[in-house]
Design a protein around this motif. Structure first.
Motif, PDB file in Angstrom:
ATOM      1  N   ARG A  69       0.777  -1.193   0.023  1.00 53.44           N
ATOM      2  CA  ARG A  69       0.000  -0.063  -0.198  1.00 53.44           C
ATOM      3  C   ARG A  69       0.804   1.305   0.117  1.00 53.44           C
ATOM      4  NH1 ARG A  69      -3.020  -3.698   3.416  1.00 53.44           N
ATOM      5  NH2 ARG A  69      -5.075  -3.878   2.552  1.00 53.44           N
ATOM      6  N   TYR A  70       0.388   2.307  -0.749  1.00 53.50           N
ATOM      7  CA  TYR A  70       1.071   3.478  -0.883  1.00 53.50           C
ATOM      8  C   TYR A  70       0.071   4.534  -0.419  1.00 53.50           C
ATOM      9  CZ  TYR A  70       3.872   7.385  -2.768  1.00 53.50           C
ATOM     10  OH  TYR A  70       4.579   8.548  -2.815  1.00 53.50           O
ATOM     11  N   ALA A  71       0.375   5.342   0.414  1.00 48.37           N
ATOM     12  CA  ALA A  71      -0.561   6.590   0.847  1.00 48.37           C
ATOM     13  C   ALA A  71       0.067   7.830   0.239  1.00 48.37           C
ATOM     14  CB  ALA A  71      -0.603   6.723   2.422  1.00 48.37           C
ATOM     15  N   GLY A  72      -0.374   8.509  -0.883  1.00 58.55           N
ATOM     16  CA  GLY A  72       0.224   9.202  -1.889  1.00 58.55           C
ATOM     17  C   GLY A  72       0.217  10.648  -1.036  1.00 58.55           C
ATOM     18  N   LEU A  73       1.151  11.530  -1.283  1.00 60.46           N
ATOM     19  CA  LEU A  73       0.973  12.881  -0.927  1.00 60.46           C
ATOM     20  C   LEU A  73      -0.188  13.639  -1.717  1.00 60.46           C
ATOM     21  CD1 LEU A  73       4.825  13.956  -1.097  1.00 60.46           C
ATOM     22  CD2 LEU A  73       3.514  13.085   0.999  1.00 60.46           C
ATOM     23  N   ASP A  74      -0.538  12.936  -2.713  1.00 59.48           N
ATOM     24  CA  ASP A  74      -1.814  13.622  -3.425  1.00 59.48           C
ATOM     25  C   ASP A  74      -3.102  13.064  -2.921  1.00 59.48           C
ATOM     26  OD1 ASP A  74      -1.507  10.867  -4.165  1.00 59.48           O
ATOM     27  OD2 ASP A  74      -1.591  11.039  -6.416  1.00 59.48           O
ATOM     28  N   GLY A  75      -3.212  12.294  -2.032  1.00 62.10           N
ATOM     29  CA  GLY A  75      -4.372  12.119  -1.433  1.00 62.10           C
ATOM     30  C   GLY A  75      -4.957  10.778  -1.800  1.00 62.10           C
ATOM     31  N   ARG A  76      -4.261  10.044  -2.702  1.00 65.99           N
ATOM     32  CA  ARG A  76      -4.630   8.859  -3.466  1.00 65.99           C
ATOM     33  C   ARG A  76      -3.859   7.614  -2.911  1.00 65.99           C
ATOM     34  NH1 ARG A  76      -7.813   9.454  -7.658  1.00 65.99           N
ATOM     35  NH2 ARG A  76      -7.889   7.295  -8.005  1.00 65.99           N
ATOM     36  N   ALA A  77      -4.855   6.594  -2.258  1.00 66.41           N
ATOM     37  CA  ALA A  77      -4.404   5.166  -2.054  1.00 66.41           C
ATOM     38  C   ALA A  77      -4.182   4.347  -3.276  1.00 66.41           C
ATOM     39  CB  ALA A  77      -5.184   4.334  -0.987  1.00 66.41           C
TER      40      ALA A  77
END
Length: 767
Positions: A192-200
């Motif tokens: 899982r990656y929690a992006g700085l753009d608010g997307r998972a």
């Protein structure tokens, strides 16, 4: 390829430099992409770059499984008893539907006891990989050819770095989101990656049968094979990207302006896993993927010839085009290329659609509708956008969403807007699809208004470009390298810059729009557009044609001084018809001179010019799509023999490429006996407008014209190159008519026979 070409450290992507030594948005490369043959797969917004084994990330490079401009899988390696299998063969299937790899075990010594050792070549491994609906499917089949049972430990190692495509290309980022990994089941690992753009973003690896051991970085299987026995291991990699709660409100406002680019199919869900396990899930997905491919090409025009090698090249072109073609809510759109440009590009999509128009007009329809839906409506300097301007590029990765690169919805192209109008005219001329033209007519008029206002910055009648911010692209024509527009002494041209070919696109756009306006009842607008086109043609000749060069200038700089450089851009003046008939002979001579034509094709910049470099991206290289437009232009003015020479050179180059596939570009070195062309080290392959180039070459030589208003298929003074004696064209469409045609070469003449006809379209041979 040559050592000097291999040594190139970087080449400019669509971008511009802050100085000459550091191109903006460059693609970093310490290795040539052709040192190790790579395999590409694509479906929808997912694509994979694999090595010949079907692995990912064993060596540094662009390999990965990508989804929406993010690398969702950065490593996937198969080993048997800790060793890499031996490669026997690796091939992308003819329709690009799957990668098939044949492997065998090497000599395996498990301990000092020879009884437990496994001699090489006793165990065969057959690997099949394909993409479908955001998921990568991988089947590893094993067969024991020994007379005794064998027990093997098979391991699949993996990792997911979630790097943005621009990071993979070489961009540095000060911060990244948070990545986690966990074993989420006895047969599943989830990254899982929690992006700085608010997307998972999530990468889920599912295995079948259940692994004997599973960890965050590998899954291991105990495989027992009876004599002659078989077994299979399945790996399914699911890519998902969703809006996370954090920052959702902020991003929703931005996202509401984005086009619905996602392919029109349901996302992969756990419920779609077959209850009988991964084997059945693989089989059903493989069946559906094959059906999807067949449906995409069911109604297209097909070509078969007397030359088996050309048939292979034509089949490869078709397969590449439809692998890159992506279903959007607006219709089919051909993504530009793999690995760096697997997304919507306005210019690339339009030119691809133009060259494929006689093969499949549905591509042009999808491109027109998509670009109409994303046409700029406001002034936005950061996106180089103004009302009426047509999209250059769209990206869905984290860096684009955050504005670290300007390409989320980016309009920094000077030519996509007139090309959009030009394509609309060509599409209607062939199809008579009034409903589509009426639907996008407001977009056509908005594009024409942009040409005359924002496009013509100083009111001199020519369309010029200059970027609005330092983040934007400095050069905004198709030759968009930082050093591609220059004067005869090598000095860089300072903007605003009026490119040779862009004036031709504007001329053709206004001519085409005039016909559309007349069809829709706008007589006054039609007459005005025709008059404007005529004035542009006269002004263009006066400003751009250089007697001393015998061809058109590359461009005019900001002071209206011509860039007196011999280039392939002049061929586009022939393609669009802006060139005066009395200039055509000298332009043709310049293109086909020993400095312009290498034997393989027309160089982007002629040998001997100040910045000529046959290994450069745009200053002496050879691009198949560029050559196709030159060939169409030469044929338009009656220079069919020259068009056939280009066709012969490009076909010869394709014969030296794996799979007969024309790459994005190759180096501009002169043709030498018993040697193929020199490959460009990091060219995209496949590339959409290179894939359709053979169809354009054939249409140029045949003088093929399809006119819906006259219900006529015309071959104007056709010729065939020396490597083609016969060409069979099936399912050639004009309105409701369908015809099968056989063209045969008799010396310098070509005959046309109608083999089958449905409908009342006329077939005319004009000498």
């Amino acid at each position: 390829m040559t050592d000097t070409a291999t040594a190139l450290a970087a080449f400019p992507a669509p971008g511009a430099p802050s100085d000459e030594n550091l191109p903006q948005y460059h693609i970093e490369a310490q290795h040539s992409l052709i040192e190790r043959p790579l395999r590409s797969l694509k479906h929808g917004d997912a694509f994979a770059v694999l090595d010949s084994y079907g692995d990912i990330g064993v060596f540094p490079g662009p390999e990965g499984l990508y989804f929406q401009d993010t690398r969702f899988l950065s490593r996937l390696q198969l080993t048997v008893e800790g060793q890499r299998p031996m490669l026997l063969g690796s091939v992308i299937q003819d329709d690009n539907g799957a990668l098939s790899v044949d492997l065998t075990t090497p000599d395996i010594r498990l301990d000092a006891n020879d009884e437990t050792s496994i001699p090489r070549e006793l165990i065969a491994l057959e690997r099949t990989k394909f993409l479908f609906r955001g998921t990568c499917y991988d089947r590893i089949g094993l067969r024991n050819y020994d007379t005794r049972p064998r027990h093997l430990r098979l391991r699949v190692s993996f990792d997911a770095d979630f790097r943005d495509l621009f990071e993979v290309r070489g961009s540095n980022r000060p911060r990244q989101g948070e990545r986690t990994v966990a074993v989420t089941g006895e047969d599943e690992v989830t990254f899982r990656y929690a992006g700085l753009d608010g997307r998972a973003r999530t990468t889920r690896l599912c295995f079948g049968p259940r692994p004997a051991r599973i960890a965050e970085e590998f899954a291991e299987f105990e495989v027992r094979l009876a004599p002659g026995g078989r077994a299979s291991v399945f790996v399914r990699v699911v890519c998902e990207s969703t809006q996370a709660d954090q920052g959702a409100g902020r991003l929703a406002a931005v996202g509401s302006a984005l086009p619905p680019t996602s392919p029109v199919y349901p996302k992969p869900l756990r419920a779609q896993v077959h209850p009988k396990g991964e084997g059945m899930t693989f089989a059903l997905a493989y069946r559906d993927a094959r059906r999807d491919l067949r449906a995409a090409t069911a109604n297209i025009t097909t070509i078969e010839s007397s030359n088996d090698q050309f048939n292979e090249a034509a089949c490869r072109s078709t397969a590449d085009l439809y692998m890159l073609a992506t279903r959007t809510p607006h219709g089919i759109y051909p993504y530009a290329g793999i690995p760096w440009y697997s997304t919507v590009f306005g210019r690339d999509g339009i030119i691809t659609a133009m060259m494929a128009l006689w093969i499949d007009p549905e591509i042009a329809r999808g491109v027109l509708r998509y670009l109409a839906a994303t046409q700029a409506k406001t002034v936005d300097p950061a996106a180089d956008a103004q009302p009426g301007k047509v999209l250059h590029e769209t990206r869905n990765g984290e860096m684009a969403i955050l504005g670290e690169v300007p390409f989320r919805l980016y309009y920094g192209t000077i030519d996509a807007t007139p090309l959009f109008v030009m394509l609309a005219g060509q599409y209607f001329e062939q199809t008579g699809d009034r409903a589509t033209i009426e639907a996008i007519w407001p977009n056509i008029t908005a594009a024409l208004a942009w040409i005359d206002t924002y496009g013509d910055r100083d009111g001199d009648g020519f369309v010029e470009y200059a970027r609005e911010t330092e983040k934007g692209l400095a050069n905004q024509g198709w030759k968009d390298s930082h050093d591609s527009i220059f004067h005869a002494d090598g000095r860089m041209a300072q903007g605003p810059i009026a490119l040779c070919e862009v004036q031709g696109y504007v001329y053709a756009a206004k001519r085409g729009a005039a016909k559309l306006a007349a069809e829709l009842g706008h007589a006054a607008l039609s007459e005005r557009l025709k008059a404007e086109a005529d004035r542009l043609r006269t002004a263009f000749d006066k400003a751009f044609f250089l007697e001393e060069l015998g061809t058109y200038a590359l461009a005019l700089d900001g002071d209206k001084r011509p860039c007196a450089v011999r280039s392939s851009n002049a061929g586009h003046a022939l393609f669009t018809g802006i060139a005066l008939p009395e200039r055509a002979a000298r332009v043709a001579e310049a293109l086909m001179s020993k400095d312009g034509f290498s034997g393989w094709g027309v160089r982007t910049i002629a040998q001997g010019e100040a910045r000529y470099n046959p290994m450069s991206y745009h200053n002496g290289s050879i691009w198949p799509h560029d050559n196709a437009l030159c060939a169409l232009g030469l044929a338009r003015y009656g220079y069919k023999r020259e068009a056939a020479r280009i066709f012969e050179g490009q076909h010869g180059a394709a014969l030296y490429q794996e799979g007969r596939r024309l790459p994005e570009l190759f180096c501009g070195f002169v043709q030498r006996k018993q040697r193929g062309p020199t490959n460009y080290p990091v060219a995209c392959s496949p590339q959409a407008w290179a894939a359709v180039a053979p169809f354009a070459f054939l249409a140029a030589c045949l003088g093929l014209e399809l006119r819906h208003d006259r219900n006529r298929i015309r071959f104007r003074d056709p010729i065939l190159p020396g490597f083609l004696d016969e060409v069979l064209i099936r399912n050639l469409k004009l309105g409701g008519s369908r015809v099968d045609l056989l063209l045969h070469r008799h010396g310098a003449d070509v005959t046309v026979n109608v083999l089958k006809r449905r409908g009342d379209a006329q077939v005319v041979l004009l000498k």
